[in-house]
Design an enzyme around this catalytic site. Structure first.
Site, short mmCIF file in Angstrom:
data_model
loop_
_atom_site.label_atom_id
_atom_site.label_comp_id
_atom_site.label_asym_id
_atom_site.label_seq_id
_atom_site.Cartn_x
_atom_site.Cartn_y
_atom_site.Cartn_z
N ARG A 12 0.86 -1.22 0.00
CA ARG A 12 0.00 0.00 0.00
C ARG A 12 0.88 1.25 0.00
O ARG A 12 2.10 1.16 0.13
CB ARG A 12 -0.97 0.00 1.18
CG ARG A 12 -0.30 -0.01 2.55
CD ARG A 12 -1.35 -0.26 3.64
NE ARG A 12 -0.76 -0.47 4.93
CZ ARG A 12 -0.65 0.46 5.88
NH1 ARG A 12 -1.12 1.67 5.68
NH2 ARG A 12 -0.09 0.17 7.05
N ILE A 14 3.09 4.49 -0.65
CA ILE A 14 4.21 4.81 -1.54
C ILE A 14 4.82 3.53 -2.11
O ILE A 14 5.15 3.45 -3.30
CB ILE A 14 5.27 5.62 -0.77
CG1 ILE A 14 4.70 6.98 -0.35
CG2 ILE A 14 6.53 5.81 -1.62
CD1 ILE A 14 5.62 7.78 0.60
N ARG A 34 2.28 -7.68 5.55
CA ARG A 34 2.22 -8.34 6.86
C ARG A 34 0.87 -9.01 7.08
O ARG A 34 0.40 -9.10 8.19
CB ARG A 34 2.51 -7.34 7.97
CG ARG A 34 3.96 -6.84 7.93
CD ARG A 34 4.25 -5.94 9.09
NE ARG A 34 3.43 -4.74 9.05
CZ ARG A 34 3.40 -3.82 10.01
NH1 ARG A 34 4.14 -3.97 11.08
NH2 ARG A 34 2.63 -2.74 9.88
N VAL A 49 9.69 -6.84 8.60
CA VAL A 49 11.14 -6.59 8.48
C VAL A 49 11.84 -6.52 9.84
O VAL A 49 13.06 -6.42 9.90
CB VAL A 49 11.46 -5.32 7.66
CG1 VAL A 49 10.99 -5.46 6.22
CG2 VAL A 49 10.90 -4.06 8.31
N TYR A 140 11.49 8.73 14.73
CA TYR A 140 11.33 8.61 13.27
C TYR A 140 12.45 9.35 12.53
O TYR A 140 13.07 8.80 11.62
CB TYR A 140 9.96 9.18 12.91
CG TYR A 140 9.60 9.12 11.44
CD1 TYR A 140 9.16 7.92 10.87
CD2 TYR A 140 9.65 10.26 10.64
CE1 TYR A 140 8.80 7.86 9.53
CE2 TYR A 140 9.29 10.21 9.30
CZ TYR A 140 8.86 9.00 8.76
OH TYR A 140 8.50 8.95 7.42
N LYS A 144 15.33 7.84 10.03
CA LYS A 144 15.41 8.26 8.62
C LYS A 144 16.77 8.89 8.31
O LYS A 144 17.29 8.75 7.21
CB LYS A 144 14.27 9.24 8.30
CG LYS A 144 12.89 8.61 8.36
CD LYS A 144 12.77 7.46 7.36
CE LYS A 144 11.38 6.88 7.30
NZ LYS A 144 11.30 5.78 6.31
P1 NDP Z 1 1.86 3.69 4.91
O1 NDP Z 1 1.60 3.83 6.37
O2 NDP Z 1 0.79 3.99 3.94
O3 NDP Z 1 2.47 2.23 4.60
C1 NDP Z 1 3.52 1.73 5.37
C2 NDP Z 1 4.00 0.45 4.73
O4 NDP Z 1 5.09 -0.07 5.51
C3 NDP Z 1 2.92 -0.62 4.71
O5 NDP Z 1 3.07 -1.39 3.56
C4 NDP Z 1 3.26 -1.43 5.95
O6 NDP Z 1 2.82 -2.76 5.90
C5 NDP Z 1 4.77 -1.40 5.89
N1 NDP Z 1 5.38 -1.73 7.16
C6 NDP Z 1 5.36 -1.03 8.31
N2 NDP Z 1 6.05 -1.68 9.28
C7 NDP Z 1 6.51 -2.82 8.72
C8 NDP Z 1 7.29 -3.90 9.18
N3 NDP Z 1 7.73 -3.97 10.44
N4 NDP Z 1 7.58 -4.90 8.32
C9 NDP Z 1 7.15 -4.86 7.05
N5 NDP Z 1 6.41 -3.86 6.54
C10 NDP Z 1 6.09 -2.85 7.37
O7 NDP Z 1 3.13 4.60 4.65
P2 NDP Z 1 3.61 5.41 3.38
O8 NDP Z 1 3.32 4.68 2.14
O9 NDP Z 1 3.18 6.80 3.55
O10 NDP Z 1 5.19 5.39 3.67
C11 NDP Z 1 6.10 4.53 3.01
C12 NDP Z 1 7.51 4.97 3.37
O11 NDP Z 1 7.68 6.34 3.00
C13 NDP Z 1 7.79 4.90 4.88
O12 NDP Z 1 9.11 4.48 5.10
C14 NDP Z 1 7.61 6.36 5.32
O13 NDP Z 1 8.36 6.63 6.46
C15 NDP Z 1 8.13 7.09 4.10
N6 NDP Z 1 7.66 8.47 4.00
C16 NDP Z 1 6.33 8.76 3.91
C17 NDP Z 1 5.91 10.07 3.80
C18 NDP Z 1 4.48 10.45 3.69
O14 NDP Z 1 4.20 11.65 3.69
N7 NDP Z 1 3.54 9.55 3.56
C19 NDP Z 1 6.89 11.16 3.77
C20 NDP Z 1 8.26 10.75 3.85
C21 NDP Z 1 8.61 9.45 3.96
P3 NDP Z 1 1.34 -3.17 6.45
O15 NDP Z 1 0.37 -2.87 5.36
O16 NDP Z 1 1.48 -4.62 6.73
O17 NDP Z 1 1.10 -2.33 7.69
#
Ligand code: NDP
Length: 234
Positions: A12, A14, A34, A49, A140, A144
């Site tokens: 889901r 990004i 997950r 992870v 966080y 990062k």
């Molecule tokens: P979402 O919350 O929409 O999605 C997070 C994703 O990470 C999900 O697929 C989730 O899986 C997965 N995830 C979280 N923890 C784990 C874990 N322990 N093991 C495996 N998978 C995991 O986040 P975004 O799409 O917004 O963010 C994606 C990345 O971009 C992140 O690293 C975030 O920090 C970074 N980011 C996002 C920004 C934003 O504005 N949205 C800005 C800057 C950076 P599951 O579906 O199983 O929960």
């Protein structure tokens, strides 16, 4: 050339946009999830992870189906925001474990296949706040920022084998992660973004696919902001 691509957290947000962009250009794409399963057209492997055994099993599954991972996108990440004085050690280490140690786990495993192949691309999804800092996000932002040092060290260790390691630093992107922010905070953020809007996930994906492409073969150890100008100057 079609590549074997693995995107963590590609079920889901990004990560999904990144996975879909690689799939659209004909690559063999696997995503970790997950428990949600994988979206249509993508190979889903169940993997948290923070669990080394699940990481090992996921790589075995991807390798059996698609061959060794040639492009790794370490995107999985979480937030758990609160001010420093209220932040428990568990809150700090949990976020670092998922965002930074999790990236180390998948990078180390992916490096094995890339070294054998003498070719590879690693892209780490960081954040603008890794460099700017952010009140309420000590855990966080630290995780990062850590990705930058990690990617640059990998770039130095593995560069001679045609393996690049780069960082993408998004600003605010429309996903579940930002949807939960209070309206006031959203307005405040947008006021500081020169482009005056959030990014769409596909706008992050375009930079990631470029970093994995032949056009970016000479780019390594770079931190590429995709933040509408929010972090300018860092
Ligand atoms: P979402 O919350 O929409 O999605 C997070 C994703 O990470 C999900 O697929 C989730 O899986 C997965 N995830 C979280 N923890 C784990 C874990 N322990 N093991 C495996 N998978 C995991 O986040 P975004 O799409 O917004 O963010 C994606 C990345 O971009 C992140 O690293 C975030 O920090 C970074 N980011 C996002 C920004 C934003 O504005 N949205 C800005 C800057 C950076 P599951 O579906 O199983 O929960």
């Amino acid at each position: 050339m079609a590549r074997s691509v693995l995107v963590t957290g590609g079920n889901r947000g990004i990560g999904l946009a990144i996975a879909q962009a690689f799939a659209a250009q004909g690559d063999r794409v696997a995503v970790t999830h997950r428990g949600s399963g994988a979206p249509d057209g993508l190979l889903g492997v169940k993997c948290d992870v923070t669990d080394a055994a699940q990481v090992a099993a996921a790589f075995q599954e991807v390798e059996a189906a698609h061959g060794p991972v040639e492009v790794l996108v370490s995107n999985a990440g979480i937030t758990d925001d609160t001010l420093l004085l209220r932040m428990s050690e568990e809150q700090f280490t949990r976020v670092v474990d998922a965002n930074l140690t999790g990236a180390y786990r998948v990078a180390q495993r992916a490096a094995k296949g890339m070294l054998r192949k003498r070719w590879g691309r690693m892209v780490f999804v960081s954040s603008v706040v890794g460099l700017s800092g952010s009140a309420g996000q000590v855990n966080y932002a630290a995780s990062k920022a850590g990705l930058v040092g990690m990617a640059r060290s990998i770039a130095r260790e593995l560069g001679s084998r045609h393996i690049t390691a780069n960082v993408v630093a998004p600003g605010f992107v429309s996903t579940d992660m930002t949807a939960s922010l209070p309206e006031e905070r959203k307005k405040e953020i947008l006021g500081q973004v020169p482009l005056g809007r959030y990014a769409e996930p596909a706008e992050i994906a375009g930079v990631v696919t470029w970093l994995a492409s032949d056009a970016a073969a000479y780019v390594t150890g770079a931190v590429i902001p995709v933040d509408g100008g929010l972090g300018m100057g860092h």
